[in-house]
Design an enzyme around this catalytic site. Structure first.
Site, PDB file in Angstrom:
ATOM      1  N   ASP A  12      10.989  -7.124   0.246  1.00 33.72           N
ATOM      2  CA  ASP A  12      11.283  -5.715   0.105  1.00 33.72           C
ATOM      3  C   ASP A  12      10.707  -5.008   1.337  1.00 33.72           C
ATOM      4  O   ASP A  12       9.891  -5.572   2.072  1.00 33.72           O
ATOM      5  CB  ASP A  12      10.639  -5.201  -1.182  1.00 33.72           C
ATOM      6  CG  ASP A  12      10.767  -3.709  -1.333  1.00 33.72           C
ATOM      7  OD1 ASP A  12      11.893  -3.191  -1.217  1.00 33.72           O
ATOM      8  OD2 ASP A  12       9.736  -3.052  -1.569  1.00 33.72           O
ATOM      9  N   ASP A  14       9.921  -0.911   1.803  1.00 33.55           N
ATOM     10  CA  ASP A  14       8.941   0.143   1.538  1.00 33.55           C
ATOM     11  C   ASP A  14       7.888  -0.332   0.546  1.00 33.55           C
ATOM     12  O   ASP A  14       8.213  -0.745  -0.571  1.00 33.55           O
ATOM     13  CB  ASP A  14       9.633   1.388   0.970  1.00 33.55           C
ATOM     14  CG  ASP A  14      10.590   2.021   1.971  1.00 33.55           C
ATOM     15  OD1 ASP A  14      10.129   2.399   3.054  1.00 33.55           O
ATOM     16  OD2 ASP A  14      11.791   2.121   1.664  1.00 33.55           O
ATOM     17  N   ASP A 174       7.020  -5.162  -4.495  1.00 32.42           N
ATOM     18  CA  ASP A 174       5.903  -4.356  -4.999  1.00 32.42           C
ATOM     19  C   ASP A 174       6.214  -3.578  -6.268  1.00 32.42           C
ATOM     20  O   ASP A 174       5.348  -2.883  -6.783  1.00 32.42           O
ATOM     21  CB  ASP A 174       5.405  -3.390  -3.916  1.00 32.42           C
ATOM     22  CG  ASP A 174       6.439  -2.313  -3.580  1.00 32.42           C
ATOM     23  OD1 ASP A 174       7.634  -2.652  -3.462  1.00 32.42           O
ATOM     24  OD2 ASP A 174       6.054  -1.135  -3.418  1.00 32.42           O
TER      25      ASP A 174
END
Length: 223
Positions: A12, A14, A174
């Protein structure tokens, strides 16, 4: 040295590879200012990130006075995106240990990919400005296959596997968008505790959690 167990590792963007909350906060606050709303401190914007710009803006409006009519929301969303595109990598950087971790994966012959819900052209622009483009075999955005196929659906991770070629793959993220997509795609997922977690990292449903990128390669070797 034993053969590394994964030939493909997806990330991922961000809150996983890049700490982008400062630049995202400036963009959100630009949109809020157009609506006459108070700015949100950058540290608090971290908690609003996940799923793309629209959910982030929706949450920002909700915490500063409530939703706006749909037509106005669309205007603010466009303004947010335009501002962000112009100021996309002012404060954004790899999280600590990220460069050494990418070097370590490259030394092991791993193909590294990015799968994000961020608009693809924005992700491509960030990596270009940060000089990271050559690190990745592919960069896939939330709009690459159409917004209805973004994470937590598995479609973007299936596309990653198609583009990266043969090999065993893992994914690093995250949020529940990431762990959900990985689970749906049948891939083990490592969660980072230092990201924009939408649940406590231990509750994200990942196969493992790391607190620093120094830990990623040893954890992948154990999975």
């Amino acid at each position: 040295m034993d053969k590394f167990p994964f030939q493909i590792v997806g990330f991922d963007l961000d809150g996983t590879l890049l700490d982008s909350h400062g630049d995202l906060a400036h963009a959100v606050n630009h949109a809020l200012a157009l609506e006459g709303r108070a700015a949100i401190p950058a540290a608090e914007v971290r908690d609003l990130i996940g799923g793309g710009a629209k959910p982030m803006l929706e949450k920002a409006l909700n915490v500063t006075g409530g939703a706006v009519p749909e037509a106005r929301f669309d205007e603010l969303h466009r303004a947010l995106l335009a501002f962000y595109e112009e100021h996309i990598a002012v404060e954004t950087r790899l999280f600590p240990g990220g460069e050494a971790m990418l070097d370590g994966l490259a030394a092991r012959g791993v193909k590294v990919a990015v799968v994000t819900n961020k608009i693809e052209r924005f992700a491509v622009k960030i990596f270009k400005e940060l000089g990271l483009t050559d690190r990745f075999v592919t960069v896939i955005g939330g709009d690459t296959l159409g917004r209805d196929r973004a994470k937590p659906k598995p479609d973007l991770l299936h596309l990653m596997l198609e583009r990266a070629g043969a090999g065993r793959a893992a994914y690093v993220g995250d949020t529940t968008y990431d762990t959900g997509a990985a689970a749906a795609a049948g891939l083990p997922c490592v969660a980072v505790s230092f990201g924009f977690n939408d649940l406590p990292s231990a509750q994200l449903g990942a196969a493992a959690v790391i607190d620093h990128f120094d830990e990623l390669i040893p954890v992948l070797e154990r999975l």
